[in-house]
Write a protein that holds these residues in place. Structure first.
Motif, PDB file in Angstrom:
ATOM      1  N   ASP A 151      45.105  31.480  45.786  1.00 55.03           N
ATOM      2  CA  ASP A 151      45.974  32.012  44.736  1.00 55.03           C
ATOM      3  C   ASP A 151      47.452  31.853  45.065  1.00 55.03           C
ATOM      4  OD1 ASP A 151      45.899  33.914  46.756  1.00 55.03           O
ATOM      5  OD2 ASP A 151      45.334  35.572  45.455  1.00 55.03           O
TER       6      ASP A 151
ATOM      7  N   VAL B 155      44.635  33.602  40.038  1.00 52.17           N
ATOM      8  CA  VAL B 155      44.934  35.028  39.851  1.00 52.17           C
ATOM      9  C   VAL B 155      44.079  35.587  38.721  1.00 52.17           C
ATOM     10  CG1 VAL B 155      46.718  36.710  39.226  1.00 52.17           C
ATOM     11  CG2 VAL B 155      47.257  34.863  40.828  1.00 52.17           C
TER      12      VAL B 155
ATOM     13  N   ASN C  39      40.513  35.929  40.059  1.00 51.40           N
ATOM     14  CA  ASN C  39      40.437  37.048  41.008  1.00 51.40           C
ATOM     15  C   ASN C  39      40.516  38.391  40.290  1.00 51.40           C
ATOM     16  OD1 ASN C  39      40.163  35.260  43.099  1.00 51.40           O
ATOM     17  ND2 ASN C  39      42.296  35.370  43.741  1.00 51.40           N
ATOM     18  N   ALA C  40      41.356  38.482  39.282  1.00 52.99           N
ATOM     19  CA  ALA C  40      41.468  39.722  38.517  1.00 52.99           C
ATOM     20  C   ALA C  40      40.120  40.069  37.876  1.00 52.99           C
ATOM     21  CB  ALA C  40      42.560  39.602  37.458  1.00 52.99           C
TER      22      ALA C  40
ATOM     23  N   LEU D   8      37.633  41.189  40.585  1.00 56.38           N
ATOM     24  CA  LEU D   8      37.983  42.498  41.149  1.00 56.38           C
ATOM     25  C   LEU D   8      38.085  43.594  40.091  1.00 56.38           C
ATOM     26  CD1 LEU D   8      40.751  41.172  43.561  1.00 56.38           C
ATOM     27  CD2 LEU D   8      38.443  41.927  44.212  1.00 56.38           C
TER      28      LEU D   8
ATOM     29  N   GLN E 140      40.290  43.920  37.778  1.00 56.76           N
ATOM     30  CA  GLN E 140      41.689  44.327  37.718  1.00 56.76           C
ATOM     31  C   GLN E 140      42.335  43.780  36.451  1.00 56.76           C
ATOM     32  OE1 GLN E 140      43.653  46.212  39.875  1.00 56.76           O
ATOM     33  NE2 GLN E 140      41.671  46.714  40.771  1.00 56.76           N
TER      34      GLN E 140
ATOM     35  N   ASN F   8      48.469  43.364  36.979  1.00 51.21           N
ATOM     36  CA  ASN F   8      48.434  44.083  38.257  1.00 51.21           C
ATOM     37  C   ASN F   8      48.112  43.139  39.412  1.00 51.21           C
ATOM     38  OD1 ASN F   8      48.915  46.367  36.749  1.00 51.21           O
ATOM     39  ND2 ASN F   8      46.849  47.195  36.966  1.00 51.21           N
ATOM     40  N   GLU F   9      47.131  42.278  39.196  1.00 53.80           N
ATOM     41  CA  GLU F   9      46.759  41.320  40.248  1.00 53.80           C
ATOM     42  C   GLU F   9      47.905  40.325  40.474  1.00 53.80           C
ATOM     43  OE1 GLU F   9      44.409  39.615  43.240  1.00 53.80           O
ATOM     44  OE2 GLU F   9      44.363  41.573  42.277  1.00 53.80           O
TER      45      GLU F   9
ATOM     46  N   ARG G 143      50.546  41.922  42.582  1.00 51.60           N
ATOM     47  CA  ARG G 143      50.107  42.006  43.979  1.00 51.60           C
ATOM     48  C   ARG G 143      50.348  40.671  44.696  1.00 51.60           C
ATOM     49  NH1 ARG G 143      47.407  45.545  46.747  1.00 51.60           N
ATOM     50  NH2 ARG G 143      46.678  46.708  44.919  1.00 51.60           N
TER      51      ARG G 143
END
Length: 136
Positions: free
Chosen positions: A61, A84, A87-88, A91, A93, A97-98, A101
């Motif tokens: 990422d 991203v 992954n969000a 997770l 998310q 927000n991800e 991060r």
């Protein structure tokens, strides 16, 4: 100076607020802001960099190139928006927000935090959370 560059059709909705937040995080750690370039791209773009510069044939990422001198943070931070997003989802998310991060993750590397061991990853996550709490 924090600059945002785009190698994909993605664009931050709130560049100014994100710049202010990153600057605040840098200040909290006692560092100064040099020239920091964020480059938002796709998986293919970042994979090419990962292979060429890090000799890794894997999706990631973020890749950051650190040009920090002393307490003056500078560098290029490449972020795959596709990664991203994935992954969000994984997770559970919210994308923003991800993304935040990951955005601050690169800065924390410049400050000196690593993520090579379980303990270092836990510390990095703790520092990310501290920075995320500063978003206004």
């Amino acid at each position: 100076m924090i600059l945002f560059n785009y190698e994909t059709d993605f664009k931050l909705k709130n560049e100014h607020e994100i710049q202010q937040w990153i600057s605040k995080c840098i200040e909290v750690y006692g560092f100064s802001e040099g020239e920091i370039n964020y480059i938002f791209c796709d998986d293919a773009y970042l994979l090419k960099l990962n292979k060429e510069f890090l000799k890794h044939d894997t999706l990631t990422d973020i890749i950051s190139f650190d040009y920090t001198l002393g307490k003056l943070l500078s560098g290029d931070i490449f972020i795959s928006v596709e990664r991203v997003m994935e992954n969000a989802k994984k997770l559970s998310q919210i994308f923003d927000n991800e993304l935040n991060r990951v955005v601050i993750h690169g800065i924390l590397h410049y400050i000196g935090f690593t993520d090579k061991t379980k303990e270092a990853k836990d510390k990095m996550r703790e520092e990310e959370d501290k920075c995320l709490a500063l978003i206004t």
